[in-house]
Design a protein around this motif. Structure first.
Motif, PDB file in Angstrom:
ATOM      1  N   ALA A  45     -21.815 -22.602  44.930  1.00  0.00           N
ATOM      2  CA  ALA A  45     -22.963 -22.070  45.674  1.00  0.00           C
ATOM      3  C   ALA A  45     -22.530 -21.404  46.975  1.00  0.00           C
ATOM      4  N   THR A  46     -23.381 -20.523  47.471  1.00  0.00           N
ATOM      5  CA  THR A  46     -23.112 -19.829  48.727  1.00  0.00           C
ATOM      6  C   THR A  46     -24.281 -20.016  49.698  1.00  0.00           C
ATOM      7  N   VAL A  47     -23.950 -20.044  50.983  1.00  0.00           N
ATOM      8  CA  VAL A  47     -24.951 -20.221  52.041  1.00  0.00           C
ATOM      9  C   VAL A  47     -24.733 -19.166  53.121  1.00  0.00           C
ATOM     10  N   GLU A  48     -25.788 -18.417  53.428  1.00  0.00           N
ATOM     11  CA  GLU A  48     -25.743 -17.409  54.503  1.00  0.00           C
ATOM     12  C   GLU A  48     -26.899 -17.728  55.459  1.00  0.00           C
ATOM     13  N   ASP A  49     -26.591 -18.399  56.551  1.00  0.00           N
ATOM     14  CA  ASP A  49     -27.629 -18.894  57.453  1.00  0.00           C
ATOM     15  C   ASP A  49     -27.174 -18.755  58.897  1.00  0.00           C
ATOM     16  N   PRO A  50     -27.743 -17.795  59.658  1.00  0.00           N
ATOM     17  CA  PRO A  50     -28.768 -16.834  59.239  1.00  0.00           C
ATOM     18  C   PRO A  50     -28.178 -15.663  58.448  1.00  0.00           C
ATOM     19  N   VAL A  51     -29.054 -14.890  57.801  1.00  0.00           N
ATOM     20  CA  VAL A  51     -28.645 -13.664  57.127  1.00  0.00           C
ATOM     21  C   VAL A  51     -27.842 -12.806  58.111  1.00  0.00           C
ATOM     22  N   GLY A  52     -26.693 -12.315  57.683  1.00  0.00           N
ATOM     23  CA  GLY A  52     -25.829 -11.512  58.547  1.00  0.00           C
ATOM     24  C   GLY A  52     -24.630 -12.298  59.051  1.00  0.00           C
ATOM     25  N   SER A  53     -24.714 -13.630  58.982  1.00  0.00           N
ATOM     26  CA  SER A  53     -23.566 -14.447  59.385  1.00  0.00           C
ATOM     27  C   SER A  53     -22.611 -14.563  58.204  1.00  0.00           C
ATOM     28  N   GLU A  54     -21.419 -15.107  58.476  1.00  0.00           N
ATOM     29  CA  GLU A  54     -20.426 -15.218  57.403  1.00  0.00           C
ATOM     30  C   GLU A  54     -20.951 -16.119  56.281  1.00  0.00           C
TER      31      GLU A  54
END
Lengths: 124, 124
Positions: A35-44
């Motif tokens: 799984a992948t997590v981008e939090d917030p959108v735009g962060s690594e």
């Protein structure tokens, strides 16, 4: 077979409850392998269980309350608005992100992207 | 330079207003060349101005009111919850989708994905 609406809603509700509770290991268990997590959108984008766990562990010590406001499911994917209130002394910091998630056939989270910015933080 | 938060919020507010008003050509003008529309998520992606126009033209005759409920911007992308009330005789049909959009440097919409399902429709 893709996860059905009720299974996905259950995962989302559990996710929101656990984020409020701050239980990093239990949150991680909601995620599928890879799984992948981008939090917030735009962060690594976090792509390993270790980096995802680290993300939730960072909020574990905080005194927080969470509440699912509104969830929309379509084609085994979801977008939902939830509210997270953090108390630090007499101050409260309220943030209401919109998260977008995809799921595997067992309604485990395969990706999460959180839409919010510091401008959305309400201090009271 | 990526569109800033205020420009994106303006596009979103205008989009929601125009969807309520049912103005297909004006809505189409908010989209960039080459934009895509997936509404609802899981349906066939519309990739031409003609097919996008057709989509909004289909709701043009309806008596509708729209309201932006909550918008979150991150890294030049957005997710927002809005409410669309359709009146047919004495009945009202209320739908509150969560739309996810990307934008070009001028805050024109480059992609739109709408999260909702028939289960979310409230009849009153």
């Amino acid at each position: 077979m893709a996860a059905d609406r009720d299974q996905i809603l259950e995962t989302i509700q559990r996710y929101v409850d656990l984020v409020g509770k701050g239980a990093a290991d239990e949150i991680l268990a909601l995620y599928a392998d890879g799984a992948t997590v981008e939090d917030p959108v735009g962060s690594e984008v976090r792509t390993t269980p270790e980096s995802i766990r680290e993300f939730y562990a960072s909020i574990e010590p905080l005194e927080q309350e969470s509440r699912l406001v509104s969830a929309r499911i379509a084609d085994g994917q979801a977008a939902f608005l939830f509210e997270l209130v953090t108390r630090v002394g007499d101050q409260t910091y309220t943030l209401a992100p919109i998260d977008v998630m995809t799921f595997d056939d067992d309604a485990r989270i395969t990706s999460m992207r959180a839409f919010w910015s510091n401008d959305d933080m309400q201090v009271g």
